[in-house]
Design an enzyme around this catalytic site. Sequence first.
Site, PDB file in Angstrom:
ATOM      1  N   ASP A   1       0.851  -1.188   0.000  1.00  0.00           N
ATOM      2  CA  ASP A   1       0.000   0.000   0.000  1.00  0.00           C
ATOM      3  C   ASP A   1       0.896   1.250   0.000  1.00  0.00           C
ATOM      4  OD1 ASP A   1      -2.961   1.014   0.506  1.00  0.00           O
ATOM      5  OD2 ASP A   1      -1.726   2.036   2.000  1.00  0.00           O
TER       6      ASP A   1
ATOM      7  N   TYR B   1      -0.888  11.449   2.385  1.00  0.00           N
ATOM      8  CA  TYR B   1      -1.394  11.660   1.033  1.00  0.00           C
ATOM      9  C   TYR B   1      -1.221  13.111   0.590  1.00  0.00           C
ATOM     10  CZ  TYR B   1      -3.217   6.967   1.338  1.00  0.00           C
ATOM     11  OH  TYR B   1      -3.308   5.598   1.454  1.00  0.00           O
TER      12      TYR B   1
ATOM     13  N   HIS C   1      -6.826  -6.211  -1.971  1.00  0.00           N
ATOM     14  CA  HIS C   1      -5.706  -5.317  -1.685  1.00  0.00           C
ATOM     15  C   HIS C   1      -4.819  -5.869  -0.575  1.00  0.00           C
ATOM     16  CE1 HIS C   1      -3.688  -1.435  -1.350  1.00  0.00           C
ATOM     17  NE2 HIS C   1      -3.874  -1.474  -0.053  1.00  0.00           N
TER      18      HIS C   1
END
Length: 305
Positions: free
Chosen positions: A127, A233, A287
């Site tokens: 990730d 982010y 994921h």
Amino acid sequence: MSVSTTRPDTGGVSGPDTDASLLDDHDVASSYREVTDVELHVVAAGDPDAPLVVLLHGHPDFWYGWRDQIGPLVEAGFRVVVPDQRGCNLSEAPAGIDAYRQSNLVADVRELVHSEGRESAHVVGHDFGGFVAWNVALREPSLVDRLGILNVPHPTVYRETLRSSLRQILRSWYVWFYQLPSLPEWALGRNDMEKMVKSLEVTSNPGTFDEGTIDRYRAAWRHTGVEPRVDWYRGFRRSEAPSRDTVTQPTLICWGEDDIALRPSMAEESVDRCENGQLRTFPDASHWVHHERPAVTDALLGHLS
């Protein structure tokens, strides 16, 4: 760089311990290491003189996300070091978006490797930790012996796909949402971080995260709150691109094909950015492929050995 086994002040946060005591079936230990300008909580196991593997978690994970890989790696003869990345769980959470630029996250890994008395290590990331791992390999190539990537594309592939694919833009809606001021922190933190729990559930296959595991994740999130994770982010979008684009280290990419956030085509395009790359895909895996498919651990062992 200094190493300490003293647990930092967690501000009276209650709940289960989220250090190495979560694992009772392996010889693992927690320490706190001053790297760059932050103190990282680090879980380590294995012979200190064995080949070194650094495992990097993503969002909304913490070191515990590698619990299924630590034991097999140690048994295969590796020294395993798993940090809580800055802003997560028991590691320090510096203020400000710029603290979470890729250059700072890469520097943390470099100093962590040096704290083990090494000049290089195998680096594996999942990730957002995969983005960090890609960047370590590109920005500090001499630091990485072999690279392992789980369900995250090469950063150039990701940026180019976002510019060309409406489908990927829609799948990455949360990245744009995280750029807003204050609202993401409010949304993710309310109702005892219920939306964080939901993100684990909707991105994984049923049964991947049981109730006890989710309680441990909630406890980890409470230590630093959600703002530093959102700043990952924001910092990513502020980060300069690496000066190089091709990964020279032997690279293994493992990819769960049912990832709801990332197009599988990016996995193949990412291999093309590697001089010596290999792709292993896992149908019907999400994921969280390293939790759902033991063959991922076997593939990593073969690659790193």
